[in-house]
Design a protein around this motif. Structure first.
Motif, PDB file in Angstrom:
ATOM      1  N   SER A  11       0.830  -1.208   0.000  1.00  0.00           N
ATOM      2  CA  SER A  11       0.000   0.000   0.000  1.00  0.00           C
ATOM      3  C   SER A  11       0.862   1.254   0.000  1.00  0.00           C
ATOM      4  O   SER A  11       2.004   1.251   0.469  1.00  0.00           O
ATOM      5  CB  SER A  11      -0.939   0.008   1.212  1.00  0.00           C
ATOM      6  N   HIS A  12       0.301   2.320  -0.537  1.00  0.00           N
ATOM      7  CA  HIS A  12       1.028   3.579  -0.652  1.00  0.00           C
ATOM      8  C   HIS A  12       1.055   4.362   0.658  1.00  0.00           C
ATOM      9  O   HIS A  12       0.168   4.251   1.491  1.00  0.00           O
ATOM     10  CB  HIS A  12       0.376   4.471  -1.711  1.00  0.00           C
ATOM     11  N   SER A  13       2.064   5.183   0.780  1.00  0.00           N
ATOM     12  CA  SER A  13       2.102   6.249   1.782  1.00  0.00           C
ATOM     13  C   SER A  13       2.734   7.453   1.105  1.00  0.00           C
ATOM     14  O   SER A  13       3.101   7.396  -0.071  1.00  0.00           O
ATOM     15  CB  SER A  13       2.894   5.840   3.025  1.00  0.00           C
ATOM     16  N   LEU A  14       2.843   8.536   1.861  1.00  0.00           N
ATOM     17  CA  LEU A  14       3.450   9.761   1.337  1.00  0.00           C
ATOM     18  C   LEU A  14       4.659  10.127   2.181  1.00  0.00           C
ATOM     19  O   LEU A  14       4.610  10.059   3.408  1.00  0.00           O
ATOM     20  CB  LEU A  14       2.437  10.906   1.348  1.00  0.00           C
ATOM     21  N   LEU A  15       5.720  10.520   1.506  1.00  0.00           N
ATOM     22  CA  LEU A  15       6.941  10.968   2.166  1.00  0.00           C
ATOM     23  C   LEU A  15       7.015  12.487   2.110  1.00  0.00           C
ATOM     24  O   LEU A  15       6.778  13.085   1.057  1.00  0.00           O
ATOM     25  CB  LEU A  15       8.166  10.363   1.473  1.00  0.00           C
TER      26      LEU A  15
END
Length: 226
Positions: A11-15
């Motif tokens: 799953s995606h996350s944001l940096l």
């Protein structure tokens, strides 16, 4: 400039490069949210209180972020026919062009996953919007420091601010005293954080604090009850 990353569960996350901080655990964004906020928060509270379908749970989220916690709560509330009013604080809403690229709906086994995610992000800010029969959402463009609460107290709090080392102003004891005052007796707060000073501050505010196993990548998390 936010960067989309893929975490260990796919799953995606944001940096946030300037903070070197991510919105979710790199060990699994979806896994972390499901474990910390749904399983150890919403599921725990509804079972503990034996919530009837006619009762509506008021949830306060500190840190709307990508909307993942709201999406998972929506799905849970509909699946279990548990009505929820969901209030979420966010000072830096994410651009829709970035949100449209996130893959949560692809990994969640729900036929309306994408529709729910889109409805959550399309809903008007600072207004309580009925997303579907069991879930109403109010996204609030305010900091916790400025927030005065709603007409009813909260049953459950998702505390999902950035880590104390990255956003120390969000972990001041004054804010937890404020949250304590916004909660019902028997209400529950959950967070991924298990820092010692944080737990001592919660106890000083009057919370009963539990130390429970954390999601992948974390030995512990925190659950506190009023």
């Amino acid at each position: 400039m936010l960067e989309i990353i893929k975490t260990k569960d796919g799953s995606h996350s944001l940096l946030v490069p300037e903070m070197n901080e991510t919105y979710h655990s790199t060990h699994g964004a979806l896994t972390e949210s499901n474990y910390v906020f749904i399983d150890k928060g919403l599921k725990y509270y509804t079972e503990k209180e034996a919530i009837a379908p006619t009762n509506r749970i008021n949830i306060l989220e500190v840190g709307f972020g990508t909307g993942l916690n709201a999406m998972l709560t929506n799905i849970y509330s509909n699946t279990h026919k548990t009505a929820v009013n969901y209030f979420s604080l966010e000072t830096n809403p994410i651009d829709l062009k970035i949100l449209e690229q996130l893959n949560y709906h692809e990994l969640i086994d729900h036929p309306k996953g994408l529709e729910i995610f889109q409805s959550i992000h399309a809903s008007e800010w600072d207004k309580l919007v009925e997303i579907n029969n069991y879930f109403s959402l109010k996204k609030i463009n305010l900091a916790l420091q400025e927030y005065s609460g709603e007409s009813e107290l909260f049953d459950l709090v998702y505390f999902d601010a950035f880590a104390p080392s990255r956003q120390p102003e969000m972990w001041d004891i004054v804010l937890f005293e404020k949250i304590y005052g916004l909660m019902k007796k028997g209400g529950v707060l959950v967070t991924y954080c298990a820092q010692g000073q944080f737990k001592r501050d919660l106890k000083a505010c009057g919370f009963e604090v539990e130390k429970i196993p954390g999601p992948p990548g974390k030995a512990e998390m925190t659950r506190a009850s009023k």
